[in-house]
Design a protein around this motif. Structure first.
Motif, PDB file in Angstrom:
ATOM      1  N   LEU A 357    -129.151 -24.620 -54.414  1.00 45.29           N
ATOM      2  CA  LEU A 357    -127.699 -24.247 -55.517  1.00 45.29           C
ATOM      3  C   LEU A 357    -128.098 -23.366 -55.919  1.00 45.29           C
ATOM      4  O   LEU A 357    -128.564 -24.388 -57.287  1.00 45.29           O
ATOM      5  CB  LEU A 357    -127.018 -25.603 -54.958  1.00 45.29           C
ATOM      6  N   TRP A 371    -119.591 -30.723 -60.581  1.00 43.17           N
ATOM      7  CA  TRP A 371    -119.169 -32.368 -59.870  1.00 43.17           C
ATOM      8  C   TRP A 371    -119.340 -31.721 -58.271  1.00 43.17           C
ATOM      9  O   TRP A 371    -120.118 -31.688 -56.958  1.00 43.17           O
ATOM     10  CB  TRP A 371    -119.000 -33.152 -59.580  1.00 43.17           C
ATOM     11  N   THR A 372    -118.704 -30.844 -57.942  1.00 39.26           N
ATOM     12  CA  THR A 372    -118.335 -29.689 -56.599  1.00 39.26           C
ATOM     13  C   THR A 372    -119.252 -29.612 -56.015  1.00 39.26           C
ATOM     14  O   THR A 372    -119.303 -29.884 -54.729  1.00 39.26           O
ATOM     15  CB  THR A 372    -116.700 -29.175 -56.604  1.00 39.26           C
ATOM     16  N   ARG A 373    -119.791 -28.400 -56.975  1.00 35.20           N
ATOM     17  CA  ARG A 373    -120.884 -27.497 -56.701  1.00 35.20           C
ATOM     18  C   ARG A 373    -121.984 -28.790 -55.561  1.00 35.20           C
ATOM     19  O   ARG A 373    -122.752 -28.191 -54.768  1.00 35.20           O
ATOM     20  CB  ARG A 373    -121.504 -27.236 -57.515  1.00 35.20           C
ATOM     21  N   GLU A 375    -121.943 -31.752 -55.138  1.00 36.81           N
ATOM     22  CA  GLU A 375    -121.057 -32.754 -53.875  1.00 36.81           C
ATOM     23  C   GLU A 375    -121.604 -32.280 -52.715  1.00 36.81           C
ATOM     24  O   GLU A 375    -122.007 -32.531 -52.049  1.00 36.81           O
ATOM     25  CB  GLU A 375    -119.969 -33.407 -54.194  1.00 36.81           C
ATOM     26  N   GLY A 376    -120.488 -30.818 -53.080  1.00 38.56           N
ATOM     27  CA  GLY A 376    -120.782 -29.999 -51.572  1.00 38.56           C
ATOM     28  C   GLY A 376    -122.216 -29.836 -51.048  1.00 38.56           C
ATOM     29  O   GLY A 376    -122.339 -29.410 -49.872  1.00 38.56           O
ATOM     30  N   PHE A 377    -123.131 -29.317 -52.071  1.00 37.39           N
ATOM     31  CA  PHE A 377    -124.574 -28.869 -51.800  1.00 37.39           C
ATOM     32  C   PHE A 377    -125.071 -30.358 -51.025  1.00 37.39           C
ATOM     33  O   PHE A 377    -125.524 -30.091 -49.734  1.00 37.39           O
ATOM     34  CB  PHE A 377    -125.133 -28.582 -52.689  1.00 37.39           C
ATOM     35  N   GLU A 379    -122.963 -32.900 -49.002  1.00 35.21           N
ATOM     36  CA  GLU A 379    -122.795 -32.276 -48.102  1.00 35.21           C
ATOM     37  C   GLU A 379    -123.670 -31.773 -47.132  1.00 35.21           C
ATOM     38  O   GLU A 379    -123.658 -32.069 -45.931  1.00 35.21           O
ATOM     39  CB  GLU A 379    -121.412 -32.253 -47.556  1.00 35.21           C
ATOM     40  N   ALA A 380    -123.560 -30.037 -47.641  1.00 38.36           N
ATOM     41  CA  ALA A 380    -123.771 -29.941 -46.378  1.00 38.36           C
ATOM     42  C   ALA A 380    -125.587 -29.890 -46.389  1.00 38.36           C
ATOM     43  O   ALA A 380    -125.816 -30.273 -44.989  1.00 38.36           O
ATOM     44  CB  ALA A 380    -124.433 -28.109 -47.344  1.00 38.36           C
TER      45      ALA A 380
ATOM     46  N   ARG B  66    -109.573 -35.445 -56.565  1.00 38.47           N
ATOM     47  CA  ARG B  66    -109.970 -35.823 -55.939  1.00 38.47           C
ATOM     48  C   ARG B  66    -110.551 -37.553 -56.536  1.00 38.47           C
ATOM     49  O   ARG B  66    -110.526 -39.060 -56.255  1.00 38.47           O
ATOM     50  CB  ARG B  66    -110.722 -35.543 -54.373  1.00 38.47           C
ATOM     51  N   THR B  77    -115.434 -33.070 -50.686  1.00 41.07           N
ATOM     52  CA  THR B  77    -115.414 -31.674 -51.729  1.00 41.07           C
ATOM     53  C   THR B  77    -114.151 -31.105 -50.622  1.00 41.07           C
ATOM     54  O   THR B  77    -114.640 -30.690 -49.395  1.00 41.07           O
ATOM     55  CB  THR B  77    -116.297 -31.285 -51.928  1.00 41.07           C
ATOM     56  N   GLU B  78    -113.583 -30.257 -51.489  1.00 38.93           N
ATOM     57  CA  GLU B  78    -112.716 -29.137 -50.650  1.00 38.93           C
ATOM     58  C   GLU B  78    -113.358 -28.251 -49.821  1.00 38.93           C
ATOM     59  O   GLU B  78    -113.047 -27.263 -49.106  1.00 38.93           O
ATOM     60  CB  GLU B  78    -111.959 -28.482 -52.120  1.00 38.93           C
ATOM     61  N   LEU B  79    -114.954 -27.905 -50.300  1.00 37.67           N
ATOM     62  CA  LEU B  79    -116.047 -26.770 -49.787  1.00 37.67           C
ATOM     63  C   LEU B  79    -115.860 -26.732 -48.598  1.00 37.67           C
ATOM     64  O   LEU B  79    -115.720 -26.370 -47.250  1.00 37.67           O
ATOM     65  CB  LEU B  79    -117.616 -27.063 -50.115  1.00 37.67           C
ATOM     66  N   THR B  80    -116.260 -28.863 -48.241  1.00 39.04           N
ATOM     67  CA  THR B  80    -116.446 -29.379 -46.271  1.00 39.04           C
ATOM     68  C   THR B  80    -115.138 -29.253 -45.749  1.00 39.04           C
ATOM     69  O   THR B  80    -115.198 -28.817 -44.880  1.00 39.04           O
ATOM     70  CB  THR B  80    -117.267 -30.580 -46.543  1.00 39.04           C
ATOM     71  N   MET B 115    -119.272 -27.208 -42.599  1.00 42.69           N
ATOM     72  CA  MET B 115    -119.617 -25.853 -44.200  1.00 42.69           C
ATOM     73  C   MET B 115    -121.194 -25.785 -44.414  1.00 42.69           C
ATOM     74  O   MET B 115    -121.464 -26.817 -44.533  1.00 42.69           O
ATOM     75  CB  MET B 115    -119.318 -26.779 -45.099  1.00 42.69           C
ATOM     76  N   ILE B 116    -121.447 -24.868 -44.526  1.00 41.90           N
ATOM     77  CA  ILE B 116    -123.715 -25.445 -44.131  1.00 41.90           C
ATOM     78  C   ILE B 116    -124.030 -24.202 -45.894  1.00 41.90           C
ATOM     79  O   ILE B 116    -125.172 -25.000 -45.822  1.00 41.90           O
ATOM     80  CB  ILE B 116    -124.065 -24.673 -43.212  1.00 41.90           C
ATOM     81  N   GLU B 117    -122.949 -23.450 -45.908  1.00 38.06           N
ATOM     82  CA  GLU B 117    -123.387 -22.750 -47.210  1.00 38.06           C
ATOM     83  C   GLU B 117    -121.752 -22.334 -47.989  1.00 38.06           C
ATOM     84  O   GLU B 117    -120.877 -22.429 -47.341  1.00 38.06           O
ATOM     85  CB  GLU B 117    -124.243 -21.827 -46.906  1.00 38.06           C
ATOM     86  N   PHE B 118    -122.289 -22.090 -49.704  1.00 37.89           N
ATOM     87  CA  PHE B 118    -121.007 -21.953 -50.304  1.00 37.89           C
ATOM     88  C   PHE B 118    -121.177 -20.947 -51.379  1.00 37.89           C
ATOM     89  O   PHE B 118    -122.562 -20.926 -51.899  1.00 37.89           O
ATOM     90  CB  PHE B 118    -119.679 -22.894 -50.323  1.00 37.89           C
ATOM     91  N   MET B 120    -119.507 -19.915 -54.939  1.00 41.20           N
ATOM     92  CA  MET B 120    -118.037 -20.644 -55.721  1.00 41.20           C
ATOM     93  C   MET B 120    -118.001 -19.458 -57.417  1.00 41.20           C
ATOM     94  O   MET B 120    -118.475 -19.167 -57.882  1.00 41.20           O
ATOM     95  CB  MET B 120    -117.837 -22.451 -55.980  1.00 41.20           C
TER      96      MET B 120
END
Lengths: 387, 260
Positions: A357, A371-373, A375-377, A379-380, B66, B77-80, B115-118, B120
């Motif tokens: 990331l 935080w979003t980045r 946290e998203g990482f 989650e993945a 959120r 997250t909105e990503l997932t 979602m496995i990668e993103f 932004m």
């Protein structure tokens, strides 16, 4: 877990500043250095006080911008600003400034500081290419030159006995840091990476003998507490990229708050202050060779990506520490790291399948997007590792 | 019944899910008050479904706001969430482009919709809905008509500025030079498509490709992006703006069932 000895650090750092002021009254000179490639044991062997400069306090950035171009990283802006602030500790107590100019921004910072502070500055030219014969000859000459300049500053020749003592002292420090580093990576370790990171930063200012004593106390306390039983199952994270300075805690706190656990790093303010830096031969040549062969920063050039020193170092640490994901920090205008984020990501994906990331950041940026980045990482990673 | 609430910086969306189907949904202005917006969006969705809060077994919140919600079961997250929602609408989706009011994202999904990668972009307005708002204002055209209007052009003007602020100045200058509004509008859409399209290309586009978020309702951006990427987006009957809230509701169902 609370490590009792670590609670002493703030007071030790405060006391140290007073000690330095007193030492200067006795004529001892203070050398402020940028970069972990500066041979700190050599400075100490010359009877001088080495201090690694730089922190993430925003206080001095505005002043720094008045003296150095806006397209420089916040770390350097902050350092320049702190030196130019006439009330600051750096301005009043640091006599000499040095740094490795493998990074062009550090090079520019030294020019600016020389021009505006009048303090002697010594840019150390570390070769960019992988160490071969020519690079070794070149860098040995650089380290000799640096030592000779320090002799001129003190008016005394370098004493071989003092050099040996200094090298042994710093080798012991590095050995203890390595021990603690291996411990913190284990599940159930009483010591965490953020605690160790703070301890490493304490060493930037503390007297090395006092620091060695502190480290011994920490090693003993951690050994006594021992590895704990744990069911914790957080994602194991490597923190890599641009310098993460003292007081730059936001990314670390965000990773740990979002369910990650930092277990290793490749930072020049972290593991690279000691990893591969134990000096075997107590001479100028030995110092030069050790520093030259240690893992370089992203400013270095490795023409063959299959033998890239930085990437090899990352891959080794990923395997040794069972890393689930890498958070790759790119300070704004820290081009050496930013330019290589894609290739680093691609190499890790190919060789170990480790996701990366990139976090492109400037001090004061929006917390929500960080935080979003992160946290998203997490989650993945959770999906990938089925945690 | 499960609820997903997506609190964006400009707009808040809510989806109610029952028996695996969308029961109702709502979209309200966020107006800088995420808690109020979430309550309002949820209230409208419940009212449309003729049901009450007590019937909601689990709520997941997502989006920028959120963190501000105290009374939800989980935040994701909105990503997932966008990934999950996109997969529900089209299970063959592997890449999602989401252009929101203040950011844009590209997501990679696996076969299960995870979602496995993103990637932004939230530092530059030029690839976001904000860019279109600013330009619509400069052209004096309603935002929701801007896309269709741009398709009337045969000769788009190429904007040289990548910055939204300087591009606005450039548009004003083009209007003063009597360039046709539809040509300028087309240039604006090419510009945003270029910004987001480059991010997507650099990330890697795998079929099927879906576009979600509020800007997906702009036919001009959809066409310009399809042209830039040389790939068609999957067709959606559902409002693309609720994809995140839909994903959140699906995750609420998963979370509730795992807890049981």
């Amino acid at each position: 877990m609370k490590i009792r000895i670590l609670e002493k650090i703030d007071q030790l750092l405060k006391d140290r500043k007073e000690e330095i002021k007193e030492a200067r009254k006795d004529g001892i000179k203070v050398v402020g250095y940028l970069c972990c490639r500066v041979p700190v044991e050599l400075i100490y062997a010359h009877g001088m006080i080495p201090i690694r400069v730089g922190n993430a306090a925003p206080t001095h950035m505005a002043l720094g911008k008045e003296y150095i171009h806006q397209f420089t990283c916040p770390y350097i802006k902050s350092v320049v600003g702190e030196f130019l602030d006439e009330t600051s500790f750096y301005h009043k107590n640091i006599d000499i400034i040095t740094g490795s100019v493998i990074c062009l921004t550090v090079s520019r910072a030294l020019e600016v500081l020389k021009a505006y502070t009048g303090k002697p500055t010594f840019p150390i030219h570390v070769p960019q290419l992988p160490p071969g014969n020519e690079e070794t000859v070149y860098f040995t000459r650089e380290v000799k030159w640096f030592s000779q300049e320090l002799e001129k500053q003190t008016g005394k020749k370098l004493d071989k006995g003092k050099l040996l003592e200094s090298i042994e002292l710093y080798n012991n420090i590095k050995e203890d840091l390595e021990k603690l580093y291996k411990t913190q990576s284990k599940d159930g370790s009483p010591l965490t990476w953020p605690q160790l990171f703070r301890l490493i930063h304490a060493g930037f200012l503390l007297d090395p003998q006092r620091y060695q004593t502190l480290l011994r106390e920490v090693v003993e306390e951690v050994d006594t507490l021992g590895i704990q039983e744990t069911t914790e199952n957080r994602a194991r994270i490597m923190l890599s990229g641009s310098p993460v300075l003292p007081m730059d805690n936001l990314l670390i706190d965000t990773i740990e708050g979002a369910g990650g656990r930092i277990v290793t790093d490749t930072l020049c303010t972290g593991i690279r202050t000691f990893d591969g830096l134990s000096i075997e031969e107590p001479t100028i040549e030995g110092i030069a060779s050790t520093y030259l062969h240690s893992c370089p920063c992203s400013s270095a050039q490795d023409p063959d990506i299959e033998k890239d020193r930085r990437l090899d170092h990352m891959l080794k640490l990923i395997k040794e520490n069972q890393v689930d994901g890498v958070v790759y920090y790119c300070l704004r205008f820290c081009d050496p790291f930013a330019f290589k984020d894609d290739e680093t990501k691609a190499v890790l994906a190919k060789k170990t399948g480790t996701p990366l990331l990139p976090i492109h950041w400037e001090y004061g940026d929006s917390y929500g997007s960080l935080w979003t980045r992160v946290e998203g990482f997490m989650e993945a990673i959770e999906i990938k590792t089925k945690r | 019944m499960y609820a997903g609430v997506d609190i964006g910086s400009l707009v808040t969306k809510c989806v109610l899910l029952e028996n695996g189907n969308i029961l109702s949904w709502s979209i309200v202005d966020s107006r800088s008050d995420p808690e109020r917006a979430a309550e309002e969006a949820l209230g409208i969705a419940l009212s449309k479904a003729h049901t009450t809060r007590e019937d909601v077994a689990c709520t997941v919140a997502t989006g920028y706001g959120r963190i501000a919600l105290p009374a939800v079961d989980k935040t994701v997250t909105e990503l997932t969430c966008h990934g999950r929602g996109a997969h529900y609408l089209c299970p063959e989706t592997r890449t999602v482009i989401d252009i929101g009011g203040q950011d844009s994202k590209v997501l990679r999904l696996d076969e299960q919709g995870n979602m496995i990668e993103f990637a932004m972009n939230d530092k530059c307005a030029a690839g976001t809905g904000r860019f279109l708002e600013v330009m619509a204002h400069a052209l004096e055209i309603e935002l929701d008509q801007l896309g269709a209007f741009s398709l009337q052009s045969n000769s788009p003007v190429s904007l040289s500025n990548t910055c939204a602020v300087f591009a606005e100045t450039e548009v004003i200058s083009l209007l003063a030079s009597k360039r046709r509004k539809e040509d300028i509008a087309a240039g604006i859409h090419m510009s945003i498509a270029g910004r987001v399209g480059n991010m997507a290309k650099s990330f890697g586009v795998k079929r099927d490709l879906m576009m979600v978020g509020g800007v997906a309702k702009n036919i001009g951006v959809r066409k310009a992006l399809e042209n830039f990427l040389q790939i068609e987006f999957v067709h959606m009957d559902t409002d693309p703006q609720i994809t995140g809230a839909l994903g959140a509701a699906l995750l609420a169902k998963d979370f509730f069932e795992r807890r049981r």
